[in-house]
Write an enzyme that holds these catalytic residues in place. Sequence first.
Site, PDB file in Angstrom:
ATOM      1  N   VAL A 282       0.813  -1.229   0.000  1.00  0.00           N
ATOM      2  CA  VAL A 282       0.000   0.000   0.000  1.00  0.00           C
ATOM      3  C   VAL A 282       0.842   1.273   0.000  1.00  0.00           C
ATOM      4  CG1 VAL A 282      -2.080  -1.018   1.012  1.00  0.00           C
ATOM      5  CG2 VAL A 282      -0.324  -0.028   2.521  1.00  0.00           C
TER       6      VAL A 282
ATOM      7  N   TYR B  21       3.247   4.140  15.365  1.00  0.00           N
ATOM      8  CA  TYR B  21       1.962   3.496  15.054  1.00  0.00           C
ATOM      9  C   TYR B  21       0.798   4.361  15.520  1.00  0.00           C
ATOM     10  CZ  TYR B  21      -1.656  -0.198  15.220  1.00  0.00           C
ATOM     11  OH  TYR B  21      -2.810  -0.941  15.062  1.00  0.00           O
TER      12      TYR B  21
ATOM     13  N   LYS C  26      -1.943   6.230  13.209  1.00  0.00           N
ATOM     14  CA  LYS C  26      -3.368   5.882  13.327  1.00  0.00           C
ATOM     15  C   LYS C  26      -4.193   7.101  13.769  1.00  0.00           C
ATOM     16  CE  LYS C  26      -3.382   1.377  12.382  1.00  0.00           C
ATOM     17  NZ  LYS C  26      -4.128   0.831  11.244  1.00  0.00           N
TER      18      LYS C  26
HETATM   19  N1  LIG Z   1      -5.658  -6.836  16.135  1.00  0.00           N
HETATM   20  C1  LIG Z   1      -5.909  -5.762  16.878  1.00  0.00           C
HETATM   21  O1  LIG Z   1      -6.194  -5.864  18.072  1.00  0.00           O
HETATM   22  C2  LIG Z   1      -5.859  -4.390  16.259  1.00  0.00           C
HETATM   23  C3  LIG Z   1      -6.024  -3.303  17.122  1.00  0.00           C
HETATM   24  C4  LIG Z   1      -5.995  -2.031  16.600  1.00  0.00           C
HETATM   25  C5  LIG Z   1      -5.824  -1.841  15.233  1.00  0.00           C
HETATM   26  N2  LIG Z   1      -5.651  -2.899  14.416  1.00  0.00           N
HETATM   27  C6  LIG Z   1      -5.500  -2.621  12.982  1.00  0.00           C
HETATM   28  O2  LIG Z   1      -6.359  -3.468  12.239  1.00  0.00           O
HETATM   29  C7  LIG Z   1      -5.790  -3.697  10.940  1.00  0.00           C
HETATM   30  C8  LIG Z   1      -5.712  -5.196  10.688  1.00  0.00           C
HETATM   31  O3  LIG Z   1      -4.824  -5.758  11.643  1.00  0.00           O
HETATM   32  P1  LIG Z   1      -4.797  -7.309  12.009  1.00  0.00           P
HETATM   33  O4  LIG Z   1      -4.747  -7.391  13.470  1.00  0.00           O
HETATM   34  O5  LIG Z   1      -5.839  -8.037  11.246  1.00  0.00           O
HETATM   35  O6  LIG Z   1      -3.314  -7.656  11.487  1.00  0.00           O
HETATM   36  P2  LIG Z   1      -2.753  -8.789  10.518  1.00  0.00           P
HETATM   37  O7  LIG Z   1      -1.285  -8.636  10.600  1.00  0.00           O
HETATM   38  O8  LIG Z   1      -3.386 -10.078  10.841  1.00  0.00           O
HETATM   39  O9  LIG Z   1      -3.266  -8.300   9.079  1.00  0.00           O
HETATM   40  C9  LIG Z   1      -2.726  -7.163   8.471  1.00  0.00           C
HETATM   41  C10 LIG Z   1      -2.649  -7.406   6.976  1.00  0.00           C
HETATM   42  O10 LIG Z   1      -2.112  -6.219   6.375  1.00  0.00           O
HETATM   43  C11 LIG Z   1      -1.175  -6.620   5.399  1.00  0.00           C
HETATM   44  N3  LIG Z   1      -0.184  -5.572   5.186  1.00  0.00           N
HETATM   45  C12 LIG Z   1       0.767  -5.146   6.047  1.00  0.00           C
HETATM   46  N4  LIG Z   1       1.539  -4.223   5.473  1.00  0.00           N
HETATM   47  C13 LIG Z   1       1.055  -4.070   4.209  1.00  0.00           C
HETATM   48  C14 LIG Z   1       1.448  -3.279   3.115  1.00  0.00           C
HETATM   49  N5  LIG Z   1       2.505  -2.448   3.208  1.00  0.00           N
HETATM   50  N6  LIG Z   1       0.753  -3.368   1.959  1.00  0.00           N
HETATM   51  C15 LIG Z   1      -0.294  -4.207   1.847  1.00  0.00           C
HETATM   52  N7  LIG Z   1      -0.719  -4.996   2.850  1.00  0.00           N
HETATM   53  C16 LIG Z   1      -0.034  -4.922   4.011  1.00  0.00           C
HETATM   54  C17 LIG Z   1      -0.516  -7.875   5.972  1.00  0.00           C
HETATM   55  O11 LIG Z   1       0.128  -8.628   4.968  1.00  0.00           O
HETATM   56  C18 LIG Z   1      -1.717  -8.576   6.598  1.00  0.00           C
HETATM   57  O12 LIG Z   1      -2.354  -9.427   5.684  1.00  0.00           O
HETATM   58  C19 LIG Z   1      -4.415  -3.022  10.961  1.00  0.00           C
HETATM   59  O13 LIG Z   1      -4.526  -1.757  10.353  1.00  0.00           O
HETATM   60  C20 LIG Z   1      -4.119  -2.883  12.434  1.00  0.00           C
HETATM   61  O14 LIG Z   1      -3.226  -1.833  12.690  1.00  0.00           O
HETATM   62  C21 LIG Z   1      -5.652  -4.176  14.899  1.00  0.00           C
END
Ligand SMILES: NC(=O)c1ccc[n+]([C@@H]2O[C@H](COP(=O)([O-])OP(=O)(O)OC[C@H]3O[C@@H](n4cnc5c(N)ncnc54)[C@H](O)[C@@H]3O)[C@@H](O)[C@H]2O)c1
Length: 233
Positions: A46, A137, A141
């Site tokens: 991205v 981060y 965000k």
């Molecule tokens: N899991 C949580 O508790 C939580 C809390 C707050 C925010 N988030 C946010 O939710 C979103 C999803 O997180 P998740 O927990 O499912 O994580 P995850 O790591 O399971 O999934 C994230 C996905 O993003 C993809 N990704 C990472 N960098 C990328 C890039 N440069 N280009 C394209 N794709 C890319 C990864 O390959 C992965 O498939 C993220 O934005 C994360 O910051 C998650």
Amino acid sequence: MKNAVVTGGGSGIGQAIANRLRADGYNVAILDLTASDTEFSFVADVTDRAAIDEALTGIRAQLGPVSILVNAAGLDSFKKFQDVSFERWLRVIDVNLHGVFHCIQAVLPDMLEAGWGRIVNISSSSTHSGAPYMAPYVAAKSAVNGLTKTLALEYGPSGITVNAVPPGFIDTPMLRAAADKGFLGDIEQTIAATPVRRIGRPEDIAAACAFLISEEAGYITGQILGVNGGRNT
Ligand SMILES: NC(=O)c1ccc[n+]([C@@H]2O[C@H](COP(=O)([O-])OP(=O)(O)OC[C@H]3O[C@@H](n4cnc5c(N)ncnc54)[C@H](O)[C@@H]3O)[C@@H](O)[C@H]2O)c1
């Protein structure tokens, strides 16, 4: 049938959102760093605008114009602030903030042409409270939340809503990897401090996104809809 793009759709929250939108009857293309075995899987970082534009050319050729975008790709990072290299700072902000910039700019022409669009940005509950050792981060965000509010004002008149969903403590590979490295403390203690007394599921976030994308949510824009079991941190 409306066409949706979900970034980060190969894992965790993005994958659950893609599954939910498919079940709700949308065509869903996912954009991630690696290919997955679902239909309409496109590989792009991205942060790489040329790769995004190329993927979108393929998506438009296969599905048509895109009117729904969920930005779920994300990269976490844990380090004391004084130990964060500038390279790491830039990379975390690049993925979490500039990735959102690129993807929104890349799909906006389709939405403007249609006079209808839905954008949902997955930010983070850490933006409510801050989070130690997560400076780049949380900074990125938080900027996504601000960008969301601003774009809601700019594009509301064009029929496009822009909202953010900041998740809190959702059971995904990202969270498990951070927990395994000892960055999240005791998961059971966090659950005990969560009003609804459970860890979040990716489907909890997907449900909120599905609602914000629905026709009936057309009067909701510029909102930050926390999905965090009431923990709010
Ligand atoms: N899991 C949580 O508790 C939580 C809390 C707050 C925010 N988030 C946010 O939710 C979103 C999803 O997180 P998740 O927990 O499912 O994580 P995850 O790591 O399971 O999934 C994230 C996905 O993003 C993809 N990704 C990472 N960098 C990328 C890039 N440069 N280009 C394209 N794709 C890319 C990864 O390959 C992965 O498939 C993220 O934005 C994360 O910051 C998650």
